[in-house]
Design an enzyme around this catalytic site. Structure first.
Site, PDB file in Angstrom:
ATOM      1  N   GLY A 100       0.933  -1.214   0.051  1.00  0.00           N
ATOM      2  CA  GLY A 100       0.068   0.120   0.029  1.00  0.00           C
ATOM      3  C   GLY A 100       0.949   1.241  -0.076  1.00  0.00           C
TER       4      GLY A 100
ATOM      5  N   THR B 237       1.183   3.732   2.406  1.00  0.00           N
ATOM      6  CA  THR B 237       2.092   3.926   3.461  1.00  0.00           C
ATOM      7  C   THR B 237       3.176   3.032   3.631  1.00  0.00           C
ATOM      8  OG1 THR B 237      -0.148   4.411   4.513  1.00  0.00           O
ATOM      9  CG2 THR B 237       1.551   4.412   6.082  1.00  0.00           C
TER      10      THR B 237
ATOM     11  N   GLY C 288       0.557  -1.219   6.299  1.00  0.00           N
ATOM     12  CA  GLY C 288      -0.575  -0.097   6.525  1.00  0.00           C
ATOM     13  C   GLY C 288      -1.875  -0.884   6.969  1.00  0.00           C
TER      14      GLY C 288
ATOM     15  N   ASP D 193      -6.626  -0.181   6.280  1.00  0.00           N
ATOM     16  CA  ASP D 193      -7.622   0.648   5.899  1.00  0.00           C
ATOM     17  C   ASP D 193      -8.334   1.189   7.337  1.00  0.00           C
ATOM     18  OD1 ASP D 193      -7.005   0.117   3.168  1.00  0.00           O
ATOM     19  OD2 ASP D 193      -7.708  -2.057   3.670  1.00  0.00           O
TER      20      ASP D 193
ATOM     21  N   GLU E  84      -0.593 -10.578   3.323  1.00  0.00           N
ATOM     22  CA  GLU E  84      -0.264  -9.775   4.451  1.00  0.00           C
ATOM     23  C   GLU E  84      -0.911 -10.491   6.105  1.00  0.00           C
ATOM     24  OE1 GLU E  84      -1.224  -5.436   2.720  1.00  0.00           O
ATOM     25  OE2 GLU E  84      -2.839  -6.420   3.194  1.00  0.00           O
TER      26      GLU E  84
HETATM   27  C1  5RP Z   1      -3.282  -3.548   1.052  1.00  0.00           C
HETATM   28  C2  5RP Z   1      -3.679  -3.151   2.596  1.00  0.00           C
HETATM   29  C3  5RP Z   1      -3.137  -1.688   2.846  1.00  0.00           C
HETATM   30  O1  5RP Z   1      -2.223  -1.786   4.002  1.00  0.00           O
HETATM   31  C4  5RP Z   1      -4.326  -0.849   3.108  1.00  0.00           C
HETATM   32  O2  5RP Z   1      -5.127  -0.718   2.049  1.00  0.00           O
HETATM   33  C5  5RP Z   1      -3.877   0.591   3.399  1.00  0.00           C
HETATM   34  O3  5RP Z   1      -3.324   1.027   2.284  1.00  0.00           O
HETATM   35  P1  5RP Z   1      -2.652   2.711   2.243  1.00  0.00           P
HETATM   36  O4  5RP Z   1      -1.457   2.692   3.105  1.00  0.00           O
HETATM   37  O5  5RP Z   1      -2.463   2.968   0.697  1.00  0.00           O
HETATM   38  O6  5RP Z   1      -3.773   3.515   2.610  1.00  0.00           O
HETATM   39  O7  5RP Z   1      -4.167  -3.588   3.280  1.00  0.00           O
HETATM   40  O8  5RP Z   1      -3.907  -4.826   0.928  1.00  0.00           O
END
Ligand code: 5RP
Length: 262
Positions: free
Chosen positions: A34, A36, A90, A92, A111
């Site tokens: 992601g 982050t 990261g 959501d 993950e």
């Molecule tokens: C990917 C994830 C990410 O960690 C989550 O979507 C956060 O993404 P971002 O850092 O772009 O907001 O779970 O599968």
């Protein structure tokens, strides 16, 4: 340098920069996916190149593997590592118990496997990811392509008896085609609005044939490093609550800012 970062990118960056401190010489480290997590990988790559940091990274997606190699991090597989000292990723959404919704980037399966195989999981997030109740962000579940519509119908029917506000689901698309994960599966996003009992929901969803894994991370995360747009970072620990608050110097002077693509 690409110019001024948005407050949200600054927040993600400072969270990632602070979380890089968890990585020490000789560690085996899970690298999340992601935008982050991409900041984290860039920060760690800089420390490898300029600071002599030595560690092995286990990426959670091909995207992260490509970026990690690009910035000079030694990449190994989870089977080579066997067990990890820390995974940094990261999220959501995170709630007060540090339970998470993940999978917005479609990498939830790797993950979750990687985070579960770690002594410690540290989440990096901007403050906008904090929620009182999980579920405003659609819950991703990874399903096998075979019979996916049947699986979808079964999931929606099962949601009737769950403590959730919404029951709609949608197949994640990539243009005109279904989004396909690194494992060759599809992602279904569940629009639940509010999840009353995340633990129960996670168990029930994972019992359905056709479902590979869901994006609820229950009792997996140990600490969250929260970034703010003004450079403040806060570390919340599952056992001790807020353990640290500081402001990081924010200098858009180095080559970390040359490529912001996720
Ligand atoms: C990917 C994830 C990410 O960690 C989550 O979507 C956060 O993404 P971002 O850092 O772009 O907001 O779970 O599968």
């Amino acid at each position: 340098m690409t110019g001024e970062l948005s407050p949200i990118d600054k927040a993600k960056f400072v969270a990632a920069k602070r979380a890089a401190d968890y990585v020490e010489d000789g560690m085996r480290v899970g690298l999340g996916t992601g935008s982050t997590a991409a900041w984290l990988v860039r920060c760690l790559g800089e420390q490898v190149r300029d600071g002599g940091l030595r560690f092995k990274g286990v990426p959670t997606s091909t995207r992260t593997a490509d970026l990690a190699r690009e910035v000079g991090i030694e990449v190994i597989s989870l089977d080579e590592a066997k067990w990890l000292d820390v995974t940094i990723d990261g999220a959501d959404e995170f709630d007060g118990d540090l339970n998470l919704i993940k999978g917005g980037g479609g990498a939830l399966l790797q993950e979750k496997i990687v985070a579960t195989a770690s002594d410690q999981m540290v989440v990096i997030a901007d403050i906008g990811k904090e929620v009182e109740h999980l579920g405003a962000f659609p819950l991703p579940i990874e399903v096998i392509p075979f019979g996916w519509q049947t699986t979808q119908a079964l999931v929606e029917e099962t949601l009737i008896s769950m403590d959730v506000l919404g029951r709609q689901s949608s197949l994640r698309m990539n243009g005109d085609h279904p989004f396909v994960t690194d494992e060759g599966n599809y992602i279904m996003d569940l629009h639940l609005q509010r999840i009353g009992n995340p633990r129960q929901l996670s168990l029930v969803i994972n019992q359905m044939p056709g479902v590979v894994e869901n994006g609820l991370f229950i009792d997996i995360c140990d600490a969250v490093v929260i970034g703010y747009g003004d450079g403040r970072v806060e570390v919340r620990d599952i056992n001790e609550g807020t353990v640290e608050q500081e402001r990081l110097d924010f200098l858009e002077t180095d080559n970390l800012f040359t490529d912001l693509a996720d």
